[in-house]
Design a protein around this motif. Structure first.
Motif, mmCIF file in Angstrom:
data_model
loop_
_atom_site.group_PDB
_atom_site.id
_atom_site.type_symbol
_atom_site.label_atom_id
_atom_site.label_comp_id
_atom_site.label_asym_id
_atom_site.label_seq_id
_atom_site.Cartn_x
_atom_site.Cartn_y
_atom_site.Cartn_z
ATOM 1 N N VAL A 195 59.609 36.564 54.937
ATOM 2 C CA VAL A 195 58.923 35.273 55.002
ATOM 3 C C VAL A 195 59.866 34.202 55.539
ATOM 4 O O VAL A 195 59.514 33.419 56.430
ATOM 5 N N GLU A 196 61.079 34.159 55.015
ATOM 6 C CA GLU A 196 62.040 33.148 55.464
ATOM 7 C C GLU A 196 62.393 33.330 56.939
ATOM 8 O O GLU A 196 62.576 32.351 57.674
ATOM 9 N N ALA A 197 62.452 34.590 57.371
ATOM 10 C CA ALA A 197 62.756 34.859 58.780
ATOM 11 C C ALA A 197 61.619 34.425 59.696
ATOM 12 O O ALA A 197 61.834 34.153 60.878
ATOM 13 N N ALA A 198 60.377 34.364 59.154
ATOM 14 C CA ALA A 198 59.211 33.983 59.955
ATOM 15 C C ALA A 198 59.046 32.477 60.065
ATOM 16 O O ALA A 198 58.246 32.005 60.874
ATOM 17 N N LEU A 199 59.750 31.713 59.249
ATOM 18 C CA LEU A 199 59.662 30.248 59.316
ATOM 19 C C LEU A 199 60.267 29.757 60.630
ATOM 20 O O LEU A 199 61.129 30.417 61.203
ATOM 21 N N PRO A 200 59.845 28.601 61.140
ATOM 22 C CA PRO A 200 58.886 27.665 60.549
ATOM 23 C C PRO A 200 57.441 28.097 60.751
ATOM 24 O O PRO A 200 57.137 28.905 61.635
ATOM 25 N N ALA A 201 56.561 27.537 59.903
ATOM 26 C CA ALA A 201 55.140 27.827 59.988
ATOM 27 C C ALA A 201 54.363 26.589 59.564
ATOM 28 O O ALA A 201 54.858 25.758 58.802
ATOM 29 N N ASP A 202 53.153 26.485 60.072
ATOM 30 C CA ASP A 202 52.296 25.367 59.687
ATOM 31 C C ASP A 202 51.700 25.573 58.300
ATOM 32 O O ASP A 202 51.434 24.608 57.582
ATOM 33 N N ALA A 203 51.482 26.828 57.944
ATOM 34 C CA ALA A 203 50.922 27.146 56.626
ATOM 35 C C ALA A 203 51.419 28.514 56.201
ATOM 36 O O ALA A 203 51.785 29.352 57.039
ATOM 37 N N ALA A 204 51.442 28.735 54.892
ATOM 38 C CA ALA A 204 51.809 30.038 54.341
ATOM 39 C C ALA A 204 50.859 30.346 53.192
ATOM 40 O O ALA A 204 50.646 29.503 52.318
ATOM 41 N N ILE A 205 50.282 31.530 53.230
ATOM 42 C CA ILE A 205 49.325 31.951 52.207
ATOM 43 C C ILE A 205 49.891 33.187 51.517
ATOM 44 O O ILE A 205 50.082 34.232 52.152
ATOM 45 N N PHE A 206 50.164 33.057 50.224
ATOM 46 C CA PHE A 206 50.832 34.129 49.491
ATOM 47 C C PHE A 206 49.815 34.897 48.647
ATOM 48 O O PHE A 206 49.589 34.598 47.481
ATOM 49 N N ALA A 207 49.195 35.897 49.306
ATOM 50 C CA ALA A 207 48.176 36.710 48.644
ATOM 51 C C ALA A 207 48.745 38.000 48.076
ATOM 52 O O ALA A 207 48.024 38.759 47.426
ATOM 53 N N ALA A 208 50.030 38.271 48.293
ATOM 54 C CA ALA A 208 50.639 39.514 47.808
ATOM 55 C C ALA A 208 50.734 39.511 46.284
ATOM 56 O O ALA A 208 50.902 38.465 45.656
#
Length: 399
Positions: free
Chosen positions: A260-273
């Motif tokens: 997740v940190e490697a995928a930043l930056p992002a406009d939104a993050a949805i943590f469904a796990a």
């Protein structure tokens, strides 16, 4: 979005075929053209004359029609439509499509089409719950096939449970959604986590949560349909991976946080796990053996990183919208509200996952969306419908 659209409607052989008449009426009222394909079994429930009268065009039914096939009619039918809808989609039709069988006009069209396919399953509850049907469903989802329903309720056979075909207005809404070209999230990057994590105990055992990953997959696909660029970080889930996403496979909570940190930056993050809260402090490199007469080997647990809290409280590169999920078994609203404040996320989606609800790993859910404005109860619906509703809210928030 339906005006001028062409729908190829395959009517399968089930008592729910009578609902296809109302569906055709609604489609034509919305301005869509309907080309009906009536299976031989379907004609046992609704007549070609009735279907033709409501559709306003000739009913198709024979694969070996000399006139039509001289012009490769089944290919033309399958390619000229904007969407192929199967209502009712029987267990037999689903099995044929999942297995690649084509021995009649309906199954041949489903294999020959280059358009999206929307299924409205309808069958006895035991048929729906049979492992073969559920396996076929997962296969079809993996192909990118859309599904609406089935609903739970009383069956024509007298039994009660999931298997009733969705009502025509719900199918109409699903058709509209499938044909909608939505660019509300174009240019936006959204991270979605999904599935369980597996925390090793030894080389053959692990700690995990009961999550299929279905909800996360549905959310990712709903975001992609709205034009978002989605990074999908998933644990070892059984659900098919969503199409159109950048997939990052992980196993443990620590790996998921790093991804997740490697995928930043992002406009939104949805943590469904469904992330395991604990892991074994010291994983053994050899299988732990039972020793006759000895006490079980003690397991010392240590807390896993809190992914939702870590991302929610970042000072740098925090997504503009952070959405968490809470699977609760007691005092759902109170516990989920407290969790949102404790984690620091913007929204929290809470659901009741007591075993009797059948939600954990199932195809339906009923959630409460908790925000600064309060709690909003959503009605029970399929996970696809829940995902679509959540994606629409995300698009509104980011607008």
């Amino acid at each position: 979005m339906l005006a001028g659209r062409k729908i190829l409607l395959i009517i399968g052989g089930g008592i729910a075929a009578y609902k296809s008449i109302e569906l055709m009426r609604l489609l034509r009222k919305a301005g869509a053209g309907v080309v009906p394909v009536l299976t031989r079994a379907g004609s046992e429930f609704v007549t070609p004359l009735t279907v033709s009268a409501i559709a306003g065009t000739r009913v198709q039914g024979e694969l070996f029609d000399l006139t039509a096939e001289a012009e490769m009619g089944h290919i033309e039918l399958s390619r000229s439509a904007d969407l192929v809808v199967v209502a009712p989609a029987t267990a037999d039709l689903m099995a044929k499509l999942a297995s690649g069988l084509a021995n009649d006009l309906a199954s041949t069209l489903l294999l020959a089409t280059d358009k999206r396919v929307l299924l409205a399953p309808a069958m006895n509850v035991r048929m729906w719950e049979h492992p073969a049907t559920q396996r076929n469903l997962e296969t079809l989802r993996g192909f990118g096939t859309l599904v609406v329903g089935p609903d739970a309720g009383e069956m024509a056979c007298g039994e009660f449970g999931p298997g009733r075909m969705a009502e025509p207005p719900a199918i109409l809404a699903a058709i509209d959604a499938a044909l909608t070209t939505d660019t509300a999230l174009a240019g936006r990057h959204v991270i979605v986590t999904s599935g369980p994590t597996h925390e090793p105990i030894d080389p053959v055992r692990y700690i995990a949560n009961r999550s299929s990953g279905r909800q996360g997959t549905a959310i990712a696909e709903a975001l992609v349909r709205r034009g978002a660029r989605v990074t999908f970080v998933t644990g070892p889930a059984t659900a098919p991976r969503p199409l159109g996403c950048e997939i990052r496979e992980v196993e443990t909570a620590r790996e998921m946080l790093a991804a997740v940190e490697a995928a930043l930056p992002a406009d939104a993050a949805i943590f469904a796990a469904a992330v395991a809260d604990w892991r074994v402090a010291a994983e053994t490199r050899s299988k732990i053996k039972k020793q006759p007469g000895a006490e079980p080997a003690p397991l010392t647990l240590t807390e896993n990183p809190d992914i939702l809290k870590t991302i929610s409280r970042r000072e740098m590169s925090r997504p503009g919208l952070v959405v968490g999920f809470a699977a609760e078994t007691d005092d759902v609203l109170a516990n989920a509200t407290a969790k949102r404040l404790r984690k620091g996320c913007d929204w929290l989606v809470a659901n009741d996952v007591r075993p009797e609800t059948g939600i954990m790993g199932g195809s339906h859910t009923a959630v409460t969306l908790i925000t600064d404005a309060g709690a909003e109860d959503w009605p029970a619906m399929s996970k696809d419908e829940t995902a679509d509703r959540l994606a629409a809210r995300v698009a509104e928030a980011l607008a």
